[in-house]
Design an enzyme around this catalytic site. Sequence first.
Site, PDB file in Angstrom:
ATOM      1  N   ASP A  98       0.850  -1.196   0.000  1.00  0.00           N
ATOM      2  CA  ASP A  98       0.000   0.000   0.000  1.00  0.00           C
ATOM      3  C   ASP A  98       0.881   1.240   0.000  1.00  0.00           C
ATOM      4  O   ASP A  98       2.048   1.174   0.410  1.00  0.00           O
ATOM      5  CB  ASP A  98      -0.903  -0.029   1.253  1.00  0.00           C
ATOM      6  CG  ASP A  98      -2.167   0.798   1.098  1.00  0.00           C
ATOM      7  OD1 ASP A  98      -2.055   2.006   0.810  1.00  0.00           O
ATOM      8  OD2 ASP A  98      -3.268   0.254   1.274  1.00  0.00           O
ATOM      9  N   ASP A 146       3.168   1.212  -4.943  1.00  0.00           N
ATOM     10  CA  ASP A 146       2.200   1.996  -5.716  1.00  0.00           C
ATOM     11  C   ASP A 146       1.765   1.155  -6.914  1.00  0.00           C
ATOM     12  O   ASP A 146       2.571   0.874  -7.813  1.00  0.00           O
ATOM     13  CB  ASP A 146       2.860   3.300  -6.180  1.00  0.00           C
ATOM     14  CG  ASP A 146       1.911   4.174  -6.996  1.00  0.00           C
ATOM     15  OD1 ASP A 146       0.811   3.691  -7.371  1.00  0.00           O
ATOM     16  OD2 ASP A 146       2.270   5.329  -7.265  1.00  0.00           O
ATOM     17  N   ASN A 160      -6.661  -5.384  -4.968  1.00  0.00           N
ATOM     18  CA  ASN A 160      -7.762  -4.687  -4.299  1.00  0.00           C
ATOM     19  C   ASN A 160      -7.636  -3.166  -4.279  1.00  0.00           C
ATOM     20  O   ASN A 160      -8.640  -2.468  -4.162  1.00  0.00           O
ATOM     21  CB  ASN A 160      -7.856  -5.230  -2.859  1.00  0.00           C
ATOM     22  CG  ASN A 160      -8.617  -4.328  -1.935  1.00  0.00           C
ATOM     23  OD1 ASN A 160      -9.848  -4.302  -1.951  1.00  0.00           O
ATOM     24  ND2 ASN A 160      -7.913  -3.543  -1.119  1.00  0.00           N
ATOM     25  N   TYR A 183     -14.940   6.616 -12.841  1.00  0.00           N
ATOM     26  CA  TYR A 183     -14.679   5.483 -11.937  1.00  0.00           C
ATOM     27  C   TYR A 183     -15.266   4.206 -12.523  1.00  0.00           C
ATOM     28  O   TYR A 183     -14.610   3.165 -12.565  1.00  0.00           O
ATOM     29  CB  TYR A 183     -15.298   5.790 -10.568  1.00  0.00           C
ATOM     30  CG  TYR A 183     -15.193   4.674  -9.535  1.00  0.00           C
ATOM     31  CD1 TYR A 183     -14.013   4.470  -8.816  1.00  0.00           C
ATOM     32  CD2 TYR A 183     -16.286   3.848  -9.259  1.00  0.00           C
ATOM     33  CE1 TYR A 183     -13.927   3.466  -7.851  1.00  0.00           C
ATOM     34  CE2 TYR A 183     -16.205   2.841  -8.301  1.00  0.00           C
ATOM     35  CZ  TYR A 183     -15.018   2.661  -7.593  1.00  0.00           C
ATOM     36  OH  TYR A 183     -14.940   1.663  -6.640  1.00  0.00           O
ATOM     37  N   LYS A 196     -13.878   0.255 -13.529  1.00  0.00           N
ATOM     38  CA  LYS A 196     -14.406  -0.968 -12.924  1.00  0.00           C
ATOM     39  C   LYS A 196     -15.006  -1.915 -13.991  1.00  0.00           C
ATOM     40  O   LYS A 196     -14.957  -3.131 -13.839  1.00  0.00           O
ATOM     41  CB  LYS A 196     -15.439  -0.622 -11.841  1.00  0.00           C
ATOM     42  CG  LYS A 196     -14.816   0.112 -10.636  1.00  0.00           C
ATOM     43  CD  LYS A 196     -13.710  -0.708  -9.981  1.00  0.00           C
ATOM     44  CE  LYS A 196     -13.090  -0.035  -8.775  1.00  0.00           C
ATOM     45  NZ  LYS A 196     -12.047  -0.847  -8.130  1.00  0.00           N
ATOM     46  N   THR A 200     -15.789   5.326   1.321  1.00  0.00           N
ATOM     47  CA  THR A 200     -17.166   5.779   1.221  1.00  0.00           C
ATOM     48  C   THR A 200     -17.529   6.746   2.345  1.00  0.00           C
ATOM     49  O   THR A 200     -18.312   7.672   2.143  1.00  0.00           O
ATOM     50  CB  THR A 200     -18.123   4.581   1.250  1.00  0.00           C
ATOM     51  OG1 THR A 200     -17.695   3.666   2.263  1.00  0.00           O
ATOM     52  CG2 THR A 200     -18.151   3.870  -0.081  1.00  0.00           C
TER      53      THR A 200
END
Length: 266
Positions: free
Chosen positions: A47, A75, A102, A167, A171, A205
């Site tokens: 991460d 990264d 992820n 976005y 996806k 979120t």
Amino acid sequence: MSDTSSAALRSGRLAGKIAIVTGGAQGQGAEIARAYAAEGAQVVIADVAEAEGAALAEEIAAKHGPGVVHFTRHDVSDAASWTALVAEVAERFGPVSVLANNAGILRFGDIERMPAEEVELLWRVNQMGVFLGMQAVARTMRKNGGGSIINASSVEGLAGMPSCTAYAATKWAIRGMTKCAAMELGPRGIRVNSVHPGMIDTPMTRVHGGDAAMEFGASKVPLRRVGTPEDIAPVYVFLASDESSYINGAEIAVDGGVTSTHAFGA
Ligand code: NAD
């Protein structure tokens, strides 16, 4: 010199697996890392969030032993960072056998106003990051008898949402790349599947409206609640494990049923 001493003594549904979890410092990735370690895998948390990643590695090591987990700054949008990561995993634990692809970022923006730089950033991290991850682990997995790659898409990779075009494009791309990779890498013993979370209560979120946003989100879901990282992690465990040995190229919605409806559903 790889650290296999504590791994040899471990049992669980992922015993003997060596896993990378990108975006593993917080949110869903952190819970995936915890679950992988609990099921006997050796886990590398990768991460850009260094403080959170190091703290989680300490937490997991305290519970399962120091030879089980490692944090490294990584990264996903940087090809050189992937090369270094795969080499570091091999050196520390052995050849990678599971990749939880992820890591991701979310930006909302209307088509008329969203700056091209923001669109490109989403593309680099979410879409290119997943591609580079598959590319980085494929050779190692092939040489070592196979593996499992789990790509984080979204319900935004199954349907549309206003102000989410950039976005969602990433996806949908992840969903499509997963199908192609499943076909290309399947003959080499590598399974590739995508997970499609609904609205999950994570820092990603929460930053967009806190409790009020969660309540609004919950009202739209047939199960009348938003999801949690604990709802997601078991699916990543299953897809990493040999229990899913004949699942390849699948897309698994973990969304409380939110994509079961058409727009006129309640
Ligand atoms: P989060 O923001 O809580 O965690 C994401 C993690 O990714 C963070 O630790 C962050 O530091 C890391 N990250 C960001 N950019 C990175 C980079 N360039 N390289 C490496 N790491 C990077 O988000 P989350 O909710 O846990 O999301 C996990 C995945 O699930 C993402 O791909 C996201 O798009 C997807 N998703 C989330 C939701 C949701 O409602 N939370 C829904 C559907 C899909």
